[in-house]
Design a protein around this motif. Structure first.
Motif, PDB file in Angstrom:
ATOM      1  N   UNK A  27      14.101  -5.936  -7.436  1.00 60.56           N
ATOM      2  CA  UNK A  27      13.256  -4.671  -8.240  1.00 60.56           C
ATOM      3  C   UNK A  27      13.735  -3.491  -8.016  1.00 60.56           C
ATOM      4  N   UNK A  28      13.566  -2.464  -8.836  1.00 63.30           N
ATOM      5  CA  UNK A  28      13.986  -1.164  -8.850  1.00 63.30           C
ATOM      6  C   UNK A  28      13.501  -0.501  -7.484  1.00 63.30           C
ATOM      7  N   UNK A  29      12.238  -0.810  -6.950  1.00 67.55           N
ATOM      8  CA  UNK A  29      11.777  -0.311  -5.771  1.00 67.55           C
ATOM      9  C   UNK A  29      12.225  -0.854  -4.616  1.00 67.55           C
ATOM     10  N   UNK A  36       7.058   3.639 -11.867  1.00 67.44           N
ATOM     11  CA  UNK A  36       6.306   2.587 -11.120  1.00 67.44           C
ATOM     12  C   UNK A  36       6.041   3.548  -9.630  1.00 67.44           C
ATOM     13  N   UNK A  37       6.684   4.206  -9.641  1.00 71.21           N
ATOM     14  CA  UNK A  37       6.270   5.000  -8.262  1.00 71.21           C
ATOM     15  C   UNK A  37       4.863   5.891  -8.461  1.00 71.21           C
ATOM     16  N   UNK A  38       4.903   6.309  -9.819  1.00 71.15           N
ATOM     17  CA  UNK A  38       3.829   7.225 -10.176  1.00 71.15           C
ATOM     18  C   UNK A  38       2.561   6.320 -10.197  1.00 71.15           C
ATOM     19  N   UNK A  39       2.851   5.111 -10.642  1.00 75.47           N
ATOM     20  CA  UNK A  39       1.781   4.187 -10.894  1.00 75.47           C
ATOM     21  C   UNK A  39       1.187   3.760  -9.474  1.00 75.47           C
ATOM     22  N   UNK A  40       2.109   3.597  -8.513  1.00 73.49           N
ATOM     23  CA  UNK A  40       1.709   3.227  -7.246  1.00 73.49           C
ATOM     24  C   UNK A  40       1.000   4.243  -6.695  1.00 73.49           C
ATOM     25  N   UNK A  41       1.128   5.367  -6.982  1.00 77.25           N
ATOM     26  CA  UNK A  41       0.464   6.615  -6.305  1.00 77.25           C
ATOM     27  C   UNK A  41      -0.942   6.621  -6.881  1.00 77.25           C
ATOM     28  N   UNK A  42      -1.074   6.154  -8.154  1.00 79.36           N
ATOM     29  CA  UNK A  42      -2.444   6.199  -8.886  1.00 79.36           C
ATOM     30  C   UNK A  42      -3.118   4.803  -8.624  1.00 79.36           C
ATOM     31  N   UNK A  79       1.404  -6.106 -13.000  1.00 83.20           N
ATOM     32  CA  UNK A  79       2.896  -5.661 -13.065  1.00 83.20           C
ATOM     33  C   UNK A  79       3.162  -5.290 -11.412  1.00 83.20           C
ATOM     34  N   UNK A  80       4.553  -4.947 -11.229  1.00 82.60           N
ATOM     35  CA  UNK A  80       4.969  -4.704  -9.950  1.00 82.60           C
ATOM     36  C   UNK A  80       3.956  -3.751  -9.321  1.00 82.60           C
ATOM     37  N   UNK A  81       3.796  -2.489  -9.881  1.00 85.15           N
ATOM     38  CA  UNK A  81       2.938  -1.438  -8.977  1.00 85.15           C
ATOM     39  C   UNK A  81       1.491  -2.217  -8.525  1.00 85.15           C
ATOM     40  N   UNK A  82       0.905  -2.902  -9.396  1.00 81.45           N
ATOM     41  CA  UNK A  82      -0.330  -3.386  -9.086  1.00 81.45           C
ATOM     42  C   UNK A  82      -0.295  -4.357  -8.103  1.00 81.45           C
ATOM     43  N   UNK A 104       6.606  -9.071  -0.854  1.00 83.05           N
ATOM     44  CA  UNK A 104       6.806  -9.005  -2.418  1.00 83.05           C
ATOM     45  C   UNK A 104       8.105  -8.652  -2.875  1.00 83.05           C
ATOM     46  N   UNK A 105       8.455  -9.700  -4.061  1.00 86.14           N
ATOM     47  CA  UNK A 105       9.875  -9.406  -4.699  1.00 86.14           C
ATOM     48  C   UNK A 105       9.194  -9.486  -6.280  1.00 86.14           C
ATOM     49  N   UNK A 106       9.469  -8.250  -6.917  1.00 87.90           N
ATOM     50  CA  UNK A 106       8.838  -8.315  -8.442  1.00 87.90           C
ATOM     51  C   UNK A 106       7.359  -8.388  -8.357  1.00 87.90           C
ATOM     52  N   UNK A 107       6.860  -9.409  -8.960  1.00 86.40           N
ATOM     53  CA  UNK A 107       5.435  -9.760  -9.300  1.00 86.40           C
ATOM     54  C   UNK A 107       5.304 -11.032  -8.250  1.00 86.40           C
ATOM     55  N   UNK A 108       6.120 -11.297  -7.426  1.00 82.69           N
ATOM     56  CA  UNK A 108       5.759 -12.524  -6.562  1.00 82.69           C
ATOM     57  C   UNK A 108       5.400 -12.203  -5.109  1.00 82.69           C
TER      58      UNK A 108
END
Length: 316
Positions: free
Chosen positions: A166-168, A240-246, A3-6, A58-62
């Protein structure tokens, strides 16, 4: 599927290693991984040869890499890009030439030397659902950058032009999202998964955002108050910000970043995959509530029945 963070983790890693470097050679080991490039292997290689990677966007998952063809005038918009679709198991790995080829290596891009950086970008894909292809860049309708990148350009890959921001994305408009979501007669989770309304949110982060916002996935969008809509967007942005940090969420060895490392946000999930376990928020205030797993659109949804009660006018 990432997904987006990955995908953003991969984008940031690629931007560090490939931006500004020239593609000096291309090896296609498995043509199935470039099947989306309709003109075939020779045209794919010809488009990439001696092109310089200007950025990773990147936009979304693209995910795409704008390319400057050899001999192009400096400062002109690139017009074309290398698109990467990770699918279920696609990996973009930076490697040195002396590192043995991976078992499922499909495409190799050789890059110009740069201060001891790895000289190969390898596309590895076990299940062959992903792929690479060269695509056209088109102007963005609003004249703003097409997506997240290091050097924002007012162009977007043609295949991503139909999806919402996307939200980010710093140019994401909550007002536009709220107007569109209010006009739909659907459930809230369906709306979050609709890439035409808001992009980058998949099943995992939808469940996590809904849990954080204390909203049920079947809440009718046409009855959604502005404050609730704002809360779910902020929750999606936060999770998603938290996931990015991880470093992203990894449930197996298939998703890795460009260095081959897995993310570890799965350890911090509050709803997704926790069926039968106590709701952490309820437990913190002395309530006994167990996360439920429910069928949703041929997949699963996870929620707390106390924090996220089912609305009487639920819309699936």
């Amino acid at each position: 599927m990432p997904e987006l963070p990955e995908v953003e983790v991969v984008r940031r890693g690629l931007a560090r290693w490939v931006r500004g470097r020239t593609i000096t050679g291309v090896d296609v080991m498995d043509p199935r991984s470039i099947r989306r490039h309709a003109l075939g292997t020779e045209d794919f290689i010809g488009n990439l040869g001696h092109a310089t990677v200007l950025d990773v966007v990147r936009r979304g998952k693209f995910l795409w890499m704008p390319l400057q063809a050899e001999g192009s005038r400096e400062g002109t918009l690139p017009g074309v890009a290398l698109m990467a679709h990770l699918g279920m198991s696609g990996q973009l790995l930076m490697q040195d030439p002396d590192v043995p080829d991976e078992k499922h290596l499909k495409v190799r891009l050789r890059l110009s030397s740069s201060d001891g950086m790895p000289e190969e970008l390898r596309f590895v894909d076990q299940r062959i659902f992903g792929g690479l292809f060269v695509t056209s860049l088109v102007p963005t309708p609003d004249g703003q950058p097409g997506g997240q990148g290091e050097t924002p350009l007012p162009e977007i890959a043609e295949e991503a032009a139909h999806i919402a921001r996307d939200p980010l994305d710093p140019y994401f408009s909550f007002d536009d999202f709220y107007t569109k979501v209010k006009g739909r007669r659907t459930g809230l989770k369906r709306a979050l998964l609709d890439q035409g309304l808001i992009s980058g949110i998949g099943n995992i982060y939808a469940d996590e955002a809904l849990w954080r916002a204390k909203l049920h996935y079947a809440r009718p969008t046409d009855t959604l108050r502005r404050a609730d809509a704002f809360r779910i967007v902020e929750a999606a942005r936060e999770v998603m910000g938290d996931a990015l940090a991880a470093g992203g969420t990894s449930f197996d060895s298939l998703y890795v970043n460009v260095n081959g490392d897995s993310g570890y946000f799965a350890r911090s999930l509050d709803a997704y995959g926790r069926a039968g376990e106590p709701c952490r928020r309820c437990a913190a205030v002395g309530l006994a509530s167990i996360i439920k797993r429910e069928q949703f659109m041929n997949r699963s949804s996870y929620r707390c029945p106390v924090c996220q009660p089912k609305p009487r006018n639920a819309r699936w």
